[in-house]
Design a protein around this motif. Structure first.
Motif, short mmCIF file in Angstrom:
data_model
loop_
_atom_site.label_atom_id
_atom_site.label_comp_id
_atom_site.label_asym_id
_atom_site.label_seq_id
_atom_site.Cartn_x
_atom_site.Cartn_y
_atom_site.Cartn_z
N CYS A 25 0.84 -1.21 0.00
CA CYS A 25 0.00 0.00 0.00
C CYS A 25 0.87 1.25 0.00
O CYS A 25 1.82 1.37 0.77
N CYS A 28 -0.01 3.07 3.80
CA CYS A 28 0.36 2.54 5.12
C CYS A 28 1.47 1.49 5.04
O CYS A 28 1.99 1.07 6.06
N CYS A 37 -6.51 -1.06 -0.18
CA CYS A 37 -5.61 -1.63 0.83
C CYS A 37 -6.47 -2.39 1.83
O CYS A 37 -7.46 -1.86 2.34
N CYS A 40 -5.71 -0.41 5.46
CA CYS A 40 -6.20 0.94 5.77
C CYS A 40 -7.36 1.39 4.88
O CYS A 40 -7.95 2.45 5.11
#
Ligand code: ZN
Length: 253
Positions: A25, A28, A37, A40
């Protein structure tokens, strides 16, 4: 039978390589899923994948259309550009790109014929390719363009073209010929039945193809691929023919 397992497409001749659908991602740093993701929830930049891979399907022609529908509506909601109106501009951009990819993938896969044509393209063959190249060749050599008539239709097409010619000529001089119109209408109906029957026949090839994805040789797959290609070319030929017939009939009511 293990229908649920996902299989890596074995073909090596694809235009689009089904690459990594997961990576890290951007936001994050966790491992993400293809569109979002998983940690997150941030939308991810689109990766170049084929439509089957986009939906997490193996490259098979029998697809779970209910699942396709569900995934489509869920992703449509999550990827909707309105949601990202306040997000930073690259996220807005990605949601737009992902949404447009989603729509294209869905439209292509939900339609049986489009899905088959798309798969054939991934396998390196175009349905219109034959007639296209034939057209170009004819143009280059100055020959009259001649569409290749499917062998099983030769006789029918010959008769029908004669009748259409006759009808056109009669219309030109303002003559009416209900019997001829009726005869042409009957042949048109037969063509339409053939057109529908070809779709059923195509579905038989799907089953063969799907089996070969898991266990067939390249040679086996090529055979089925060519059969599907031939069938779709014949089907397009019939479609064009029916269109011609309609054009002539429409002016004769
Ligand atoms: Zn993340």
């Amino acid at each position: 039978m293990c229908l649920m397992a996902s299989h890596e497409p074995k073909s090596s001749s694809s235009l689009i390589v089904p690459g990594e659908t997961t990576s890290t991602c951007w936001s994050c740093g966790e491992m993400r899923a293809a569109h979002f993701c998983s940690a997150c929830g941030k939308v991810q930049p689109p990766v170049p994948v084929d439509y089957f891979t986009f939906f997490g399907f193996p490259r098979k022609l029998n697809i779970d259309t209910a699942k396709l529908e569900r995934e489509f509506y869920e992703l449509s909601r999550k990827l909707h550009p309105d949601i990202y109106a306040q997000a930073e501009s690259r996220e807005q951009q990605w949601s737009l790109q992902q949404s447009s990819l989603l729509n294209d993938a869905y439209r292509t896969l939900k339609d049986p014929v489009k899905r088959t044509q798309y798969l054939l393209r991934l396998e390196g063959v175009e349905v219109e390719e034959q007639s296209m190249s034939a057209t170009e060749k004819a143009r280059a050599t100055g020959e009259v363009k001649k569409q290749v008539v499917p062998p099983d239709l030769l006789e029918e097409v010959f008769d029908l073209n004669m009748e259409l010619e006759e009808l056109r000529a009669q219309k030109k001089i303002g003559e009416d010929n209900p019997a001829l119109i009726e005869e042409i209408g009957r042949q048109k109906l037969e063509l339409e039945e053939k057109y529908d029957a070809l779709l059923q026949e195509l579905k038989g090839y799907w089953n063969e193809w799907d089996k070969l994805v898991d266990s067939g040789t390249e040679e086996d797959r090529r055979k089925i691929r060519d059969k599907m290609l031939d069938l779709l070319n014949r089907r397009n030929y019939i479609r064009n023919l029916v269109r011609d017939v309609n054009e002539v009939l429409e002016g004769s009511s």
